[in-house]
Design an enzyme around this catalytic site. Structure first.
Site, PDB file in Angstrom:
ATOM      1  N   ASP A 276       2.471   2.586  -1.786  1.00 14.50           N
ATOM      2  CA  ASP A 276       2.569   1.152  -1.524  1.00 14.50           C
ATOM      3  C   ASP A 276       1.474   0.454  -2.303  1.00 14.50           C
ATOM      4  OD1 ASP A 276       3.216  -1.306  -0.501  1.00 14.50           O
ATOM      5  OD2 ASP A 276       2.420  -0.949   1.494  1.00 14.50           O
TER       6      ASP A 276
ATOM      7  N   VAL B  70      -4.095   3.493  11.857  1.00 14.26           N
ATOM      8  CA  VAL B  70      -2.893   3.299  12.685  1.00 14.26           C
ATOM      9  C   VAL B  70      -3.220   2.442  13.914  1.00 14.26           C
ATOM     10  CG1 VAL B  70      -1.836   5.407  11.914  1.00 14.26           C
ATOM     11  CG2 VAL B  70      -3.250   5.455  13.980  1.00 14.26           C
TER      12      VAL B  70
ATOM     13  N   ASP C 283       1.667   1.598   4.079  1.00 12.22           N
ATOM     14  CA  ASP C 283       1.615   0.156   4.295  1.00 12.22           C
ATOM     15  C   ASP C 283       0.459  -0.204   5.223  1.00 12.22           C
ATOM     16  OD1 ASP C 283       2.891  -2.595   4.285  1.00 12.22           O
ATOM     17  OD2 ASP C 283       3.051  -2.131   6.415  1.00 12.22           O
TER      18      ASP C 283
ATOM     19  N   GLU D  62       1.096  -6.016  -8.433  1.00 14.07           N
ATOM     20  CA  GLU D  62       1.915  -5.215  -7.524  1.00 14.07           C
ATOM     21  C   GLU D  62       2.309  -3.884  -8.139  1.00 14.07           C
ATOM     22  OE1 GLU D  62       3.798  -6.343  -4.562  1.00 14.07           O
ATOM     23  OE2 GLU D  62       3.174  -8.407  -4.422  1.00 14.07           O
TER      24      GLU D  62
ATOM     25  N   ASP E 288       7.551   1.776  -1.843  1.00 11.28           N
ATOM     26  CA  ASP E 288       7.867   0.551  -1.126  1.00 11.28           C
ATOM     27  C   ASP E 288       8.308  -0.519  -2.118  1.00 11.28           C
ATOM     28  OD1 ASP E 288       7.812  -1.122   1.327  1.00 11.28           O
ATOM     29  OD2 ASP E 288       6.326  -2.223   0.191  1.00 11.28           O
TER      30      ASP E 288
END
Length: 685
Positions: free
Chosen positions: A478, A685, A660, A512, A546
């Site tokens: 990602d 997380v 992500d 990106e 992603d």
């Protein structure tokens, strides 16, 4: 065979007319850029040139393709990117036939179709158009705002050479007054604003106390004089100074005027009216509106009569989750034991003035470790973050005593304070789980989720997958993060049991895209982590990216895997673009696989009947030879492995969901705090 049976679904897609002979033979344009750009800049620059040229023009290979004749295009000019100015010149090279059965050539035709849709939408009168979205009917109105109903659209070309239209009904909340007038009514500051004179949007940082007549800009003019020189104050009051920022670079404040800004409103801003707005549509009503809008678009844009597209769908087998024994969800492992546990030490930090572990938390942890056959030591930190160096010393001692993660019980904190505390603990190599008090034993969902997050951060494997899968290693990539820098992150899971191997981050980079060399560096780390555990390299790797895969981003990594004799599959996983699926009859459920064209498929990983119309992921098999259904089977099962959610499953497969979360957390906390953090601990997380 990995499916339990098949059914038929409607997609929110409609077949339209075939392309005409001229549309199948677009104009080809050669592009010359001066100075010649670097390798990473070529494709973004070509896309920029296509927009500057005008008409219905898109990138095709190292040149352009256009449905507009060359004489109406801007064939030369200048543009800027990343601080560099380029001159461009276009040379028409005649028409080039494109075959819609060829995936590469069809992608060019689809890009032209999408640009055609944009151009034709812009010419429609009496509607509000934003990109590929069109809003045409007023749904609700209030003091200074209105809600328009419409749809987000997409248009592309099928392998049979016909236009395909996708329609997703949507709403747009519009503010009809300036930011100055909105604030004068007593409303709080909105999070985003747009220019009153164009559609550019900004993040709203704060109001300023400066005098706009006196606030100087780099060109020498004051803020007020600058906007007056552009003709923006005719018929408008300038208002006060407001500091805004480009969403892509929020660390760079820019002065603006409240009279020239319009709030971008959300349902949160209209919370008093939210109940009467009723913006959530039952799936039957959504499908009816979808058909109605498709017919309107077909007529207004001259694309023919739409015909609803049906597709075959397959229900995939349900994943088998294992704790110490079979479980249906991660929270069950707190009662039957974890899949893999070891001696663990956890510490408690209380910022609410109370002392010691709450009895129900202590009891739940001891029971879970007892069921897992592993020992647990519970510590308490007798220090406070306000104590500065003394607090750091207490953390250092806890780490020396073997503490692996810290549970923080605290009254609600501002996000800045939470992030500062988490960063401070990470600097000492201690991941933390923050849980707000007051906390009651009957709030089981809340505190069990927190305990699962704490245990994942301590390095325990709560649950695993039971079954055979094509890939022995799955890696999620990602690119995301805060401000103008992004971090290409990788989080991985072993296919056999879903055990987390490690997280890894490169240095920050702009944009990106993840540079080819960085992709390989990230992947190489995960391969070595697999080798350390298994004593060999994996036979097959599943690479999950992603969003769209930028051209050549994985070229170096795929070449290296081929040299090592490691089979691979590269899959692009897109959270948007999958549209909606509707049952032809009966009901839908998790694990619905819908094969489409060009190694593309939809995957409905999570669906709850009471949460509106199902939104599947859209996946594209970019490289590799594993059958699509086998890929869908493994990817669906990987969605069940997010360890910090005890009762619900995320939409994304675990490697991507973790990647992500990783890049977002690092964007909030910064990368410099991670030197002491074990790569096997899921601190994010």
């Amino acid at each position: 065979m990995n499916h339990l049976g098949k059914t038929e679904v409607f997609l929110n897609r409609f077949a339209l007319r075939p392309l005409n002979p001229e549309e199948l033979r677009p104009w080809r344009l050669e592009v010359v850029l001066d100075p010649p750009p670097g390798r990473e800049e070529v494709y973004p620059l070509l896309a920029q040139v296509a927009r500057r040229a005008g008409g219905v023009t898109v990138r095709m290979g190292d040149g352009l393709a256009s449905w507009s004749p060359p004489e109406v295009l801007v064939l030369e000019g200048t543009l800027a990117r990343m601080g560099q100015t380029y001159a461009y010149r276009l040379y028409p090279k005649g028409r080039r036939p494109l075959d819609p059965k060829d995936p590469g050539e069809r992608s060019v035709l689809s890009a032209l179709a999408r640009r055609l849709l944009q151009e034709r939408l812009r010419r429609l009168e009496g509607v509000w158009v934003e990109g590929l979205a069109v809003y045409r009917r007023e749904h609700a109105r209030g003091p200074g705002w209105r809600v328009l109903g419409g749809a987000v659209l997409d248009l592309w070309v099928s392998d049979s050479g016909a236009f395909l239209l996708e329609v997703d009904p949507a709403y747009r909340i519009l503010c009809e007054m300036s930011l100055e007038a909105w604030l004068a009514q007593g409303h709080p500051l909105p999070k985003r604003v747009r220019n009153a004179y164009d559609r550019r949007t900004w993040e709203l940082l704060r109001l300023g106390e400066e005098d706009p007549k006196e606030l100087p800009l780099p060109g020498g003019l004051s803020l007020l004089d600058y906007h007056a020189s552009k003709g923006r104050l005719q018929g408008r009051e300038g208002g006060r100074v407001a500091w805004v920022a480009d969403p892509k670079d929020p660390r760079k404040p820019i002065p603006h005027l409240t009279g020239l800004l319009v709030p971008v409103l959300t349902l949160e801003d209209l919370h008093e009216e939210e109940g009467s707005l009723a913006l959530s549509l039952p799936w039957e009503e959504r499908r009816r509106r979808t058909r109605e809008i498709a017919s309107w678009i077909g007529r207004r844009l001259g694309l023919g009569t739409p015909e609803a597209v049906r597709a075959q769908a397959y229900r995939l087998s349900i994943p088998k989750l294992m704790g110490r024994r079979a479980v249906s969800k991660p929270a069950d492992a707190l009662r039957v034991g974890f899949y893999r546990a070891q001696e663990t030490a956890l510490a408690l930090l209380r910022l609410d003035g109370a002392q010691g572990w709450p009895e129900f938390l202590r009891r739940a942890l001891l029971r879970a470790f007892g069921a897992s056959g592993a020992s647990l030591r519970l510590h308490t930190l007798h220090a406070h973050p306000s104590q500065g160096l003394a607090f750091r010393e207490a953390l250092r001692k806890a780490k020396e005593e073997g503490v692996q993660a810290v549970l923080v019980l605290t009254p609600p904190m501002a996000w800045e304070d939470r992030n500062r505390l988490k960063a401070l603990l990470l600097r000492e190599g201690l991941p933390s789980q923050i849980l707000n008090v007051p906390l009651r034993e009957e709030e089981r969902h809340r505190w069990e989720n927190a305990l699962l997050g704490l245990l994942a951060k301590a390095g325990l494997q709560v649950v695993a997958l039971s079954g055979a899968y094509p890939a022995e290693l799955a890696v999620g990539f990602d690119a995301g993060g805060r401000e103008s820098f992004r971090f290409g992150g990788a989080a991985c899971a072993v296919g056999g049991d879903g055990g987390h191997l490690l997280w890894t981050l490169p240095e920050a980079q702009a944009g990106e895209r993840i540079p080819q060399e960085v992709v390989w560096d990230l992947l190489e780390e995960t391969l070595w982590a697999f080798r350390r555990k298994a004593g060999r390299l994996p036979s097959r790797v599943l690479l999950l990216r992603d969003g769209r895969v930028p051209q050549d981003e994985f070229a170096l990594a795929l070449e290296a895997l081929a040299r090592e004799g490691i089979a691979y599959d590269l899959v692009s996983v897109r959270k948007s673009g999958g549209g909606r699926v509707y049952p032809v009859q009966g009901r839908l459920a998790d694990g619905l696989y819908v094969p489409l064209e060009d190694k593309t498929f939809l995957l409905l990983t999570v669906h709850r009947d009471f949460r509106g119309t199902p939104r599947p992921l859209k996946l594209v098999h970019e490289a590799g030879d594993t059958p699509l259904e086998a890929l869908a089977h493994q990817i669906f099962h990987l969605t069940r492995l997010y360890p910090a959610s005890g009762f619900a499953f995320p939409r994304l497969p675990a490697p991507l969901h973790l990647a992500d979360r990783l890049v977002k957390e690092v964007g909030r906390l910064g990368i410099r705090h991670l030197k002491e953090v074990d790569r096997e601990k899921l601190f994010f997380v």
